[in-house]
Every structure is written in structure tokens, then in C-alpha cells.
Design a protein around this motif. Structure first.
Motif, short mmCIF file in Angstrom:
data_model
loop_
_atom_site.label_atom_id
_atom_site.label_comp_id
_atom_site.label_asym_id
_atom_site.label_seq_id
_atom_site.Cartn_x
_atom_site.Cartn_y
_atom_site.Cartn_z
N ILE A 488 1.01 -1.13 0.02
CA ILE A 488 0.35 -0.27 0.01
C ILE A 488 1.10 1.48 0.12
CG2 ILE A 488 -1.48 1.33 1.48
CD1 ILE A 488 -3.06 -1.32 2.38
N TYR A 494 0.20 3.90 -5.93
CA TYR A 494 -0.32 4.34 -4.75
C TYR A 494 0.71 5.58 -4.63
CZ TYR A 494 -2.47 -0.35 -5.67
OH TYR A 494 -3.56 -1.23 -5.85
N TYR A 509 -4.60 3.22 -3.10
CA TYR A 509 -4.94 1.92 -3.07
C TYR A 509 -6.84 1.96 -2.99
CZ TYR A 509 -6.08 -2.17 -0.98
OH TYR A 509 -6.80 -4.09 -1.39
#
Length: 995
Positions: A488, A494, A509
Motif C-alpha cells: 500500500i 499508490y 489504494y
């Protein structure tokens, strides 16, 4: 005749001797038994049992003696020893009520319910109407989960004894009330099954609709996760007090939520108070009701018994929300009688079990031929066996509720990022990582136990589709925390995501999740940040698992709340409402023992405990605010007092008063060891700050006196401590104070990698036990929240470590300019006091309630503990060297200016004058609840979110009123989606490592 006379005479003699033995010579058991009965009634069960043993040697077949021996053992909580006494008494005299009842109670304690029922039936044949008989039947019914039958028996016991505490207590719990339990009805309300299919919530496209004013309104679900567990308890022993639920629900409603997410069936009092709140409120709180499954045996989700247990959990949950359930206690819920119908406010069901990847992989392999499923309400195409199992459970949920109650509501299963359908290039699987490491020259063995990879296998909600009959619809739900898994915060896409505050990988995410789930509502069923001192994992953009105070938590939660909304989700639930002491995270779990006592204390170093918006604080936290004021220690005698007017070594400068020690105090509660150090004068140059450049303080602590630690302390001139010192607290300034650990007591060590000399790993010391050593040093308390990682293309991510012994400066008083809810120490120049609170885990106390401390780690990795007799504490002041003033370093030994206890002249061995500090243990924790600072900040974010939502609009109503929703089961409804995933997962990934 002579022969017959001799026989007659002999018989007469024998008869006379028998009479003499029986009435004059033979020992009599009656006095022993009579005294044993008296001792029993006085509560002296051991003495009663001692007398009965003597009586038993005289009359081994006396059922009264046998029966009372059994009752004594029962009172001593020794049912296994009671059983043979009652069994023998019952064999000798099957119809004696006293032994029958005791035998039945014994079998109940031993969980032999069938045997207990047969014994109680025998009692019933005698028409025995006693309090004890009714209590025994009630206990049997409770064990069987027949709460209503148990309530009737308890009420009959009250009819014979209106003040019986056992009956009153149990009725209070069964009925979740404190009213007149003797006459309260346990009958279910009449089942008002509507003639036509009913639903008050549905999914349309990417959002939820809620039935309102004869039409449908798009509704964004904003709320919190709710597990009502107080300190001292596990989830199966959740809150049953209606007044607590009433208070909490009002606070949750005032927070700006419209939805509450629960993980399993809560006590009946919760549903009663939810119904009461919603009946009386124009802004009802909706419910996302979880249905919890356990771990499958042999990783086989299609095991028949497991499948049946999952279906029972579904039925129990549906019956409970409709007010038609009588449930026994299980591992996941406390049971009770559920008579309140909250179904109109239930927004959906969540199948609430996210299995680790090794379970999903194993189940898919066991049933590799499964690819398709078509039920009545959902179908699964091109699916894995685990996805098919979930489709079957969703189908069963919808079918059971419609068949029995003629209701529907949206349903989802809860997924996790570790099992998401997207491909994450920065996350290698264990096999991929092994290949990369070996290619670089490392030599090691593969782990033997199942290893959970994050990205090794997927559960794709888009493989499931709602069929026409499922008008309420199907949605997707994910539990997403910003600090784990590592992809993440590491996947480039991201990291590039931005919000108004900068880079926000969490937003990136969730946005990617939503892109994959287009056409299906996406609920983020968990997101949160804890307020712990300790850090369990580092994330991106400052989203760490720990290290944030209450204000920082509120700002982080507000930012995540906006991110979930902006990413296009249909709702988000903040984890969680109240702090939970029973929880444990991987980084400290092994050092919190015994496990069954964990709810009795709280560790500020354990992030899992501190996610709540409502703080559960140890009881002395409101007393010891670290402000240095005198009332904080009123009534607490000092551990040491220094009555001398001069210190041991006077430098002859203006800072001598700063080095003169006056007193040391100690206190303790469920969370901390509290210390106060009083000195003559902290500020001698009148700049408003303590004289840290001229006076430092060292507090030595021996947590295992006589067993472990080093025989010397750092910073000060050598003094011998024969009992061993395990910790050294250095007070050297706001940013330079920390607690050091003796190298001989540190359970971790850094190990250089074989074949990679420039790299190291932090490992526990296997086969290590505490000992006193003359050799060694005091070290930082280094911990490794993030282990090293590799991307699939070989990029190396080094481990992230930190010194958890650095003490956080501040005050716990919200009015103070130094306020910090995570403060561990503070100095007050006006009262010349330095206050500290040290989390138990920083001292390797594994359970303060029973005085358990770390004693070693065996070769299998199991932490061993020992009971400490108390802590030995010594305090020293010294003038820091010039190099130490420039930067915080482990400086050379400095002359001691002052000490407590007093130094024995020139002798360099300090063995006398020490005092043990041993706090009071406990079996019931004391605590208080208070809203965190984050509550008010999150409330602003929630209210702002409501203002940002699309203006309310009515979608053409398909019904005229609740109960008139559907004319035909073949009507086309929302949620029939056939979109295929846009991303595929290749490879194996790593999930459950929790790091």
C-alpha cells in the motif's frame, strides 16, 4: 444333645460379642459426621472433609458420609474428586435426593450434560420442588443454550427464595435487565411475517439506497466498528448493561454516524437499546451486521461439520436481528434471549471472516475442480473453490431470511488487501523472495510452518453476481489499514496519489480497489490508526501503526475518511469505538503472558489495544497527570527520602541544588509504573528550564533482583550492584531521555546475514535465560516493526527499526502547553519534580496483575516468565560531560553527585539500603472511559462529509410502503453484475506475517 447345646451356646456367644462390638467396642462415626456437617455449614470445607475421611474409614458404605464428602469437594471447586463419592453414594442408594442433586451438579460442572439430565429426571420423579433443584435445571438449560427454559427455572427458584442471588444474577444476564426479573416474560413477540417481500436497503450501481418517505434515497454509509468489550473481558463476555449501550449509542449518533458495524451477534441489551434509540430518533443508526465464521478444520471450508456450523451462525444471526432467537454462549458471542426486532434498520450482512492466504490456497487445492456455482440468489463463475463457498453462504443467508421472514437485505463477504484481486509488483511471495536472497549469496532453510503471503492468492468479489431474485443486492467490503500490507505504501501508483495534504498511498489504494469493483458498491469496513506509544508497523505518508497521540489520530482519521469518500466508495467504517485491552499485536504478543490475564492490564506499547475513539484508561492516569503538582502523590509514602542538606559530591557551582536528590516515589496501576523524582531545585540559571547541561539523573531498576541484569550502570562512576540491574532510565533533556536495557536482559539480538555481511536481521535469543553478569553494556531497546522485503523485480526494501526506549516528553493535562496524550515524562521547575510513567512492556513485565516478568526464551521460541518479588530502584545525579551535552551519547563514567539510597562511603558495592517496590496485584482491573481528542476532530470530518454528499433525491419508488416491495420474485433488481476483473494476480504473495 451335647453337640446341639454346644452350637447353641456358640451362637449365643457370637451374638453377644457382636452386640458388644456394635454398641460398646466398635468406633462410632456419628460424632464425626455431626461435626463435619457443622464445619460444612460454617464454610470450613477442608476441615469437614478431614472429619469425613475418618468417618469413612469406620462406615465406608454410609451414603450420608459419601454424599457430604462429594459436596465438600464441590465447594472446593474439585468436581473430578467429588464425582466418585457421589457415584458410590448413588449406587448404594439410588433414590436419595441429596446425593442425586450433588451428583447432578458435579456432572454439570464436568460438562456431562446428558448424565446430569438423567439424574435430574430421577429427582423430578420424586416431585422435589426445592431452590437447588430449580437452579440445577436452570444451569443445565443454560449449558444447552435454552435460555428461556433456564429463565423459567430461575424464576421458580425466586418464587421459593425471592432474594436468591444466583437466580437474580442469571436472570439479569439472560434478560439483560435490572428490573423485576421474577415476572418478566421471555416469550418472543408474534412473528409478523409480511405477505410481500420486504427490504429497506438495496444497492443500485455503486451506492446504497435507503427506503425513506415512500421512496429511495442514495445513502453514503459513514460509521464506526463496534465491539462492546470492557477491560477485564474477552469478546465472548461483552457488555450486557443497557445503560452503557444507551450512553454509547447516543455518543455514536452524535458523532455524525449513520451506520454501526458489528462483527458478530451482540448481547440482547444492545439490540433493545438500538431499537429504542431508532424509534425515538429522526436520524436512525443503521446496522451492518457481521456473521462470524471460525477457522476451518484441515483448511477445508467444505468440511460437513464446518459447513453446518457456518449455516447455524447465519440462522442465529438472522433470528437475533428479527427478535426471534434463544442462543447459547459460544466462542464468538455471549448468547441470550433476543426479543427486539431491529431488522428495519439493518443495512446489510457481512460474512465476517478473512482467512489467511494459506487457508485459501489449501482449500482451493482440495477442491480444484470447483469453478462454477449457481444458487437462487447469487452465482459464481470462473471462481475459485473459496469464492464458491462464500457464494453458497451468501445464497444460504438470503434464502433463510426470505423463507422464514420474507425479508431481504444486501450481503457481502469481508475481504482484505492481502487477498485483493489486484497485482502488486512490490510484493514478492516467499518463494520469490527465497530465490532472490539465495541468488545474492544467503544461505538459510525454508520456514517449516505455513507462511502467509500478501499477494499469493486472491478472492475476487467480482466473480460473484446477484441473480434476479436477489433484489436487495450484493456488494463488496474490504478491511483496509494504511500501514499494512507494505505494498500500500510502496507500489508506485499508490505513492503518486495525492490529496490536499500531499502524497496519500491509502487514497491511491482505495481508489484502485474501487476501479476494480465498478458497478458494485464498495464498503471499507475497517480503517483506523491507534494511539499507542509503541509502533507495530510503519506505513506511508505518516500513517503508522502507533506513535500518534489523540490529536494526531483524529487528523489522520479525518484524512482517511475524506479519502474513502473521494475514492468513490459507498461507505467507510472507522475502527473502532472503544479501546480493547484483550487485543494483541504480533510485535508484543509473545511477551504478554499468561494470555488469559491479558484483559486485566493494558500495554501502551501494543498498538492493537488503542484504536478506539473512546479511551479505556488505567485508573491512576487521571491522578498522575505528569504535571509535577503535589496532589498527584498525596497519601503515597516515598520510597526514599534524602534528609541531607548537601549532596555527596558538591561541585561548588550554582547548579549543585539541581544535583541534590530529595525523594523518590513509586506507584503502579493497570498500565504503568509511575515514578516521581524530587530534587532541591531544577532551574538554577533562571531560564525557565531544568539545568540539563549541568545535571542529569539516572534511575536504575532491577526487575528480577538476584536473578538477572548487569552488576554496573552506565554514565556514572563504577558501583557494584550484586543483585543485577536490568534497566537504566536516563533523564538528560526533552529529546535526550530514554530507558536503556541491560544486554544480558535484552531478548533480541542483531545477527549478520550469512553471505550478506552488510545486512542484519533482528532475532529473538532462542535458548536464552536471564542471569547476572559482570560483562556487558546497556543498550537501546531496538525493535523491528518492518522486516526487510523484496519486490518481484529484486528491489530491496531494508528493515525499519526504531528505539522504543526513547521517552516522550509532555504532560497529560489538556490545559498544559506541554500536553501530549502519549507523554511518558515531564519536569516541573516550579515544584522541582520530575514525573514518569513507564509502560509495563518497556520493562518486560509480561503480566503486572500477577507480577510476572520475562525470564527467558526456550529453544522453541516460547517466552518464559517468573514472578518478581518486586523492583529494586536506585537513583543517581551527575554532571554530564561536555561531549554528552553536545549530543546524546553513551558517555564515559561521571562522578556521582548524589544517590538514593545513600552510598556507603567509599565502598563501591551497593547492596544495603535498597527497598523493594512491590505494587498490589489484582484480578479485577480499575479503569475509566473518556472520549479521546480524536472524537471531536472526527465529528467535524463526518459532519463535513454529510454536507459534501449529493443533495437528497428520490429515485422512483418501486413500492408504496414497507411490506409492499415486491410483487414477483422474477422482477429485475439491482446488483446483477457480470463485469470481469481488470487486474489479475500472478504468483504467490505474502499476507499473514502481520509485519
Amino acid at each position: 444333645m451335647n453337640f446341639l447345646n454346644r452350637i447353641t451356646f456358640s451362637l449365643a456367644v457370637i451374638f453377644c460379642l457382636a452386640l458388644a462390638w456394635e454398641f460398646w467396642v466398635r468406633p462410632n462415626s456419628s460424632p464425626l459426621y455431626t461435626e463435619a456437617v457443622a464445619q460444612f455449614h460454617d464454610g470450613n470445607y477442608n476441615r469437614s472433609l478431614q472429619l469425613l475421611r475418618a468417618a469413612y474409614r469406620i462406615d465406608p458404605n454410609d451414603t450420608a458420609i459419601l454424599s457430604l464428602m462429594g459436596w465438600d469437594c464441590l465447594k472446593l471447586n474439585d468436581a473430578p474428586r467429588a464425582e466418585p463419592y457421589f457415584e458410590r453414594a448413588h449406587t448404594l442408594a439410588p433414590q436419595v435426593a441429596d446425593s442425586l442433586l450433588g451428583y447432578a451438579y458435579t456432572e454439570l460442572v464436568l460438562k456431562k450434560n446428558d448424565e446430569a439430565a438423567a439424574l435430574l429426571m430421577a429427582l423430578g420423579a420424586q416431585n422435589l420442588n426445592t431452590v437447588d433443584t430449580h437452579l440445577a435445571w436452570a444451569t443445565l438449560y443454560l449449558d444447552r443454550g435454552q435460555n428461556r427454559d433456564a429463565a423459567i427455572e430461575f424464576q421458580q427458584a425466586l418464587a421459593l427464595d425471592e432474594h436468591n442471588p444466583v437466580a437474580i444474577k442469571n436472570l439479569d444476564e439472560i434478560l439483560d435487565t435490572t428490573g423485576d426479573v421474577q415476572r418478566m416474560s421471555t416469550d418472543f413477540p408474534p412473528l409478523a411475517r409480511p405477505q410481500k417481500l420486504t427490504y429497506t436497503a438495496r444497492v443500485t450501481g455503486d451506492h446504497f439506497d435507503w427506503r425513506s418517505n415512500g421512496g429511495w434515497q442514495p445513502t453514503y454509509l459513514v460509521g464506526v466498528d463496534f465491539t462492546p468489550v470492557l477491560p477485564g473481558h474477552f469478546p465472548s463476555d461483552s457488555v450486557t448493561d443497557s445503560t452503557i449501550y444507551n450512553d454509547w449509542l447516543e455518543k455514536i449518533s452524535d458523532l455524525g454516524t449513520n451506520t454501526l458495524r458489528v462483527y458478530t451477534i451482540l448481547p440482547a441489551a444492545f439490540y433493545r437499546m438500538l431499537a429504542q434509540l431508532n424509534h425515538n430518533s429522526g436520524k436512525p443508526v443503521r446496522l451492518l451486521q457481521g456473521i462470524s465464521f471460525s477457522a476451518p478444520p484441515g483448511n477445508d471450508l467444505f468440511n460437513r461439520r464446518y459447513d453446518a456450523n457456518c449455516q447455524k451462525a447465519i440462522r442465529d444471526t438472522i433470528d437475533a436481528i428479527h427478535g426471534q432467537a434463544d442462543l447459547g454462549k459460544t466462542e464468538t458471542y455471549s448468547g441470550g434471549v433476543f426479543t427486539n426486532d431491529v431488522s428495519p434498520w439493518v443495512a446489510g450482512f457481512l460474512l465476517d471472516q478473512s482467512w489467511p492466504s494459506h487457508v485459501v490456497i489449501a482449500n482451493n487445492q482440495l477442491h480444484s475442480s470447483m469453478q462454477h456455482y449457481r444458487g437462487t440468489y447469487v452465482e459464481a463463475s470462473s471462481a475459485s473453490a473459496t469464492e464458491i463457498f462464500l457464494a453458497q453462504m451468501i445464497d444460504y443467508t438470503a434464502e433463510y431470511e426470505e423463507t422464514k421472514y420474507n425479508w431481504q437485505r444486501p450481503i457481502a463477504f469481508v475481504n482484505s488487501p492481502a487477498l485483493d484481486p489486484m497485482h502488486h509488483p512490490t510484493e514478492s511471495t516467499m518463494f520469490e523472495e527465497v530465490a532472490l536472497r539465495r541468488a545474492k549469496g544467503e544461505r538459510f532453510s525454508m520456514p517449516a510452518e505455513p507462511y502467509d503471503d500478501d499477494d499469493a492468492v486472491t478472492l475476487d468479489p467480482m466473480h460473484l453476481h446477484a441473480l434476479r431474485r436477489f433484489l436487495a443486492g450484493y456488494f463488496a467490503a474490504y478491511s483496509v489499514f494504511p500501514f499494512y500490507p507494505d505494498f500500500i505504501s510502496r507500489d508506485p501508483a499508490y505513492r503518486q496519489a495525492r490529496d490536499e495534504e500531499g502524497s496519500n498511498p491509502f487514497f491511491g489504494y482505495v481508489r484502485d480497489l474501487k476501479a476494480h469493483h465498478r458497478g458494485v458498491p464498495l464498503i471499507i469496513s475497517e480503517y483506523g490508526i491507534p494511539t499507542s506509544v509503541g509502533i507495530g508497523h510503519f506505513g506511508g505518508a505518516g500513517f503508522d501503526q502507533g506513535g500518534d497521540n489523540e490529536g494526531q489520530q483524529g487528523r489522520a482519521l479525518s484524512r482517511m475518511t475524506r479519502a474513502v469518500f473521494d475514492a468513490g466508495a459507498a461507505g467507510g467504517m472507522v475502527f473502532e469505538w472503544v479501546d480493547e485491552w484483550y487485543r494483541q499485536t504480533w510485535i508484543v504478543r509473545n511477551f504478554e503472558k499468561p494470555r488469559d490475564r491479558k484483559p486485566l492490564w493494558t500495554s501502551a506499547m501494543d498498538p492493537a489495544e488503542d484504536f478506539g475513539l473512546l479511551a479505556a484508561e488505567p485508573h491512576l492516569s487521571r491522578v498522575h497527570a505528569l504535571e509535577g503538582t503535589r496532589p498527584e502523590w498525596d497519601g503515597t509514602p516515598p520510597l526514599y527520602v534524602n534528609s541531607k542538606s548537601h549532596s555527596i559530591l558538591e561541585a561548588g557551582d550554582q547548579f549543585d541544588p539541581a544535583r541534590r536528590l530529595k525523594a523518590l516515589y513509586a506507584d503502579a496501576d493497570e498500565g504503568f509504573l509511575y515514578l516521581r523524582l524530587a530534587v532541591d531545585q531544577l532551574d538554577n540559571d533562571h531560564d525557565g528550564e531544568p539545568d540539563w547541561n549541568q545535571a542529569n539523573y539516572l534511575i536504575g531498576i532491577s526487575t528480577t533482583p538476584g536473578h538477572g541484569g548487569l552488576t554496573s550502570l552506565p554514565f556514572i562512576a563504577p558501583i557494584k550492584f550484586p543483585m543485577g540491574m536490568t534497566y537504566a532510565i536516563q533523564l538528560a533533556g526533552k529529546d535526550s531521555s530514554r530507558i536503556w536495557i541491560a544486554s544480558s536482559y535484552n531478548p533480541y539480538r542483531l545477527v549478520t546475514l550469512t553471505g550478506q555481511p552488510a545486512r542484519s536481521v533482528l532475532l529473538p535469543k532462542l535458548g536464552w535465560h536471564v542471569m547476572i553478569s559482570d560483562a556487558g553494556s546497556f543498550e537501546p531497546q531496538i525493535i523491528e516493526p518492518n522486516r526487510r522485503r523484496f519486490s518481484r523485480n529484486g528491489e530491496y526494501f531494508p528493515p525499519r527499526r526504531y528505539d522504543r526506549g526513547i521517552l516522550r516528553y509532555g504532560s497529560l493535562d489538556p490545559q498544559s502547553t506541554d500536553y501530549d496524550s502519549l507523554a511518558e515524562w515531564h519536569a516541573n521547575v516550579h515544584t522541582n519534580a520530575i514525573d514518569l510513567r513507564i509502560p509495563w512492556s518497556l520493562l518486560n513485565v509480561t503480566d503486572p496483575s500477577s507480577f510476572r516478568v520475562l525470564a527467558g526464551i526456550n529453544r522453541e521460541g516460547t517466552v518464559e516468565t517468573v514472578e518478581t518479588p518486586g523492583f529494586l530502584i536506585a537513583v543517581f545525579s551527575y554532571r554530564p560531560s561536555d561531549s554528552a551535552r553536545a549530543q546524546p551519547i553513551m558517555e564515559e563514567d561521571q562522578p556521582i553527585a548524589d544517590a538514593m539510597p545513600a552510598l556507603p562511603g567509599p565502598i563501591a558495592v551497593l547492596g544495603a539500603g535498597f527497598k523493594y517496590y512491590r505494587w498490589k496485584g489484582w484480578s479485577t482491573p480499575q479503569y475509566f472511559l473518556k472520549p479521546k481528542d480524536s472524537y471531536a476532530l472526527l465529528r467535524k470530518a463526518f459532519l463535513a462529509l454529510h454536507a459534501r454528499q449529493e443533495p437528497n433525491r428520490n429515485i422512483s419508488p418501486q413500492i408504496a410502503a414497507i411490506g409492499q416491495h415486491v410483487q414477483s420474485a422474477n422482477s429485475i433488481g439491482p446488483g446483477s453484475h457480470g463485469r470481469q476483473p481488470e487486474h489479475s494476480s500472478d504468483g504467490l504473495g505474502r499476507a499473514g506475517h502481520e509485519r
